[in-house]
Every structure is written in structure tokens, then in C-alpha cells.
Design a protein around this motif. Sequence first.
Motif, mmCIF file in Angstrom:
data_model
loop_
_atom_site.group_PDB
_atom_site.id
_atom_site.type_symbol
_atom_site.label_atom_id
_atom_site.label_comp_id
_atom_site.label_asym_id
_atom_site.label_seq_id
_atom_site.Cartn_x
_atom_site.Cartn_y
_atom_site.Cartn_z
ATOM 1 N N PRO A 1 0.838 -1.192 0.000
ATOM 2 C CA PRO A 1 0.000 0.000 0.000
ATOM 3 C C PRO A 1 0.879 1.250 0.000
ATOM 4 N N TYR A 2 0.493 2.251 -0.790
ATOM 5 C CA TYR A 2 1.181 3.540 -0.832
ATOM 6 C C TYR A 2 0.117 4.602 -0.634
ATOM 7 N N LEU A 3 0.134 5.255 0.522
ATOM 8 C CA LEU A 3 -0.893 6.214 0.899
ATOM 9 C C LEU A 3 -0.457 7.627 0.544
ATOM 10 N N ASN A 4 -1.413 8.437 0.121
ATOM 11 C CA ASN A 4 -1.144 9.834 -0.197
ATOM 12 C C ASN A 4 -1.876 10.747 0.783
ATOM 13 N N PHE A 5 -1.199 11.818 1.166
ATOM 14 C CA PHE A 5 -1.744 12.793 2.095
ATOM 15 C C PHE A 5 -1.460 14.195 1.570
ATOM 16 N N ARG A 6 -2.098 15.172 2.179
ATOM 17 C CA ARG A 6 -1.790 16.571 1.879
ATOM 18 C C ARG A 6 -1.202 17.164 3.160
ATOM 19 N N SER A 7 0.106 17.134 3.261
ATOM 20 C CA SER A 7 0.857 17.728 4.376
ATOM 21 C C SER A 7 0.709 17.007 5.712
ATOM 22 N N PHE B 1 5.147 -6.352 7.498
ATOM 23 C CA PHE B 1 4.298 -5.365 6.842
ATOM 24 C C PHE B 1 5.179 -4.271 6.252
ATOM 25 N N VAL B 2 4.791 -3.758 5.086
ATOM 26 C CA VAL B 2 5.443 -2.590 4.507
ATOM 27 C C VAL B 2 4.335 -1.619 4.103
ATOM 28 N N LEU B 3 4.424 -0.413 4.632
ATOM 29 C CA LEU B 3 3.453 0.632 4.332
ATOM 30 C C LEU B 3 4.234 1.868 3.891
ATOM 31 N N MET B 4 3.858 2.434 2.759
ATOM 32 C CA MET B 4 4.551 3.607 2.217
ATOM 33 C C MET B 4 3.577 4.775 2.127
ATOM 34 N N ALA B 5 4.126 6.002 2.168
ATOM 35 C CA ALA B 5 3.268 7.183 2.075
ATOM 36 C C ALA B 5 4.079 8.391 1.630
ATOM 37 N N ALA B 6 3.343 9.394 1.134
ATOM 38 C CA ALA B 6 3.946 10.661 0.719
ATOM 39 C C ALA B 6 2.908 11.768 0.823
ATOM 40 N N ASP B 7 3.410 13.008 0.844
ATOM 41 C CA ASP B 7 2.539 14.176 0.735
ATOM 42 C C ASP B 7 2.442 14.560 -0.732
ATOM 43 N N VAL B 8 1.242 14.825 -1.199
ATOM 44 C CA VAL B 8 1.029 15.268 -2.572
ATOM 45 C C VAL B 8 1.316 16.769 -2.616
ATOM 46 N N PRO B 9 2.189 17.220 -3.507
ATOM 47 C CA PRO B 9 2.480 18.656 -3.609
ATOM 48 C C PRO B 9 1.218 19.454 -3.924
ATOM 49 N N LYS B 10 1.188 20.705 -3.462
ATOM 50 C CA LYS B 10 0.023 21.569 -3.680
ATOM 51 C C LYS B 10 -0.303 21.762 -5.153
ATOM 52 N N LYS B 11 0.704 21.694 -6.014
ATOM 53 C CA LYS B 11 0.467 21.912 -7.447
ATOM 54 C C LYS B 11 -0.231 20.722 -8.116
#
Length: 139
Positions: free
Chosen positions: A7-13, A61-71
Amino acid sequence: MVSRLNPYLNFRSSAREAMTFYHSIFGGTLDISTFAEFNVSDDPEEKDNVMHSQLTTDAGFVLMAADVPKKMPFAEGSSISVSLSGDDENELTGYWNKLIEGGTVFEPLAKAPWGDSFGMAADRFGVSWLVNIAGAGQG
């Protein structure tokens, strides 16, 4: 190298906060890289945002995530749920109880018609989780 699906989760900040939360639940090793470290954002407000993070637990378990840039476009929530399943009732119930803190329970963790215990919830970051604990004699 073995192929893996994670799973690769995306967040905003809020990726750092979310991944720190998951690390507190599952333990293991958490690695976080920021936009500034890789010089991938021209926006100074995003320099400390997470470009990539990976939680690797002792349970595998492996869990990945990142913040989505504002643009880039981003919509809260998604059509994906992260599923935890197995037969260790204490371990999985412990994960469930921590994941639902500050979240929303859609189906309480309880005995299901198919004989397992099952629950559905969204954690405080809006990530959907499914927990299934195999009934006695299953696994």
C-alpha cells in the motif's frame, strides 16, 4: 529480487504525522525523506513535507506514504482500504483498537456470519482499514 505489492498512501501535508501514528501501532523501522532532501519542490512551505516514507515492521508489513504537492490535484479519502488479516486475535485486536482512536468505525470488530471476526473503520487520517481475524480452526 522478489516482487512485492505494498500500500502507498497519499496525504496533503500530514504524511509524517500519519506514518508516525502507524509506527506507534505496528512498530518496526520508519524512514522518511523530505521534499527538501531531494530538491523536488520550489515551494518553501513544502520543504519539510514527505516525498517518500516507508514503514517496515518486524511482522513483515510494509506501508509507504507521501505528501502530494500543492500543485497536484488531491482528493481526501480513496477507493482503497488497507486490509489486516490473520489468526492472532490479540495482535490484530490491538492494532484495531489503536487504529480507531480518533477515527470512525463503520463495522465494529465482531463475529461475522462467515465465522471470523471482522471490522471496518477509517482512521483519523481518513484511511480505510479492514481487520479480519480467522475463526478457530481457520487461518
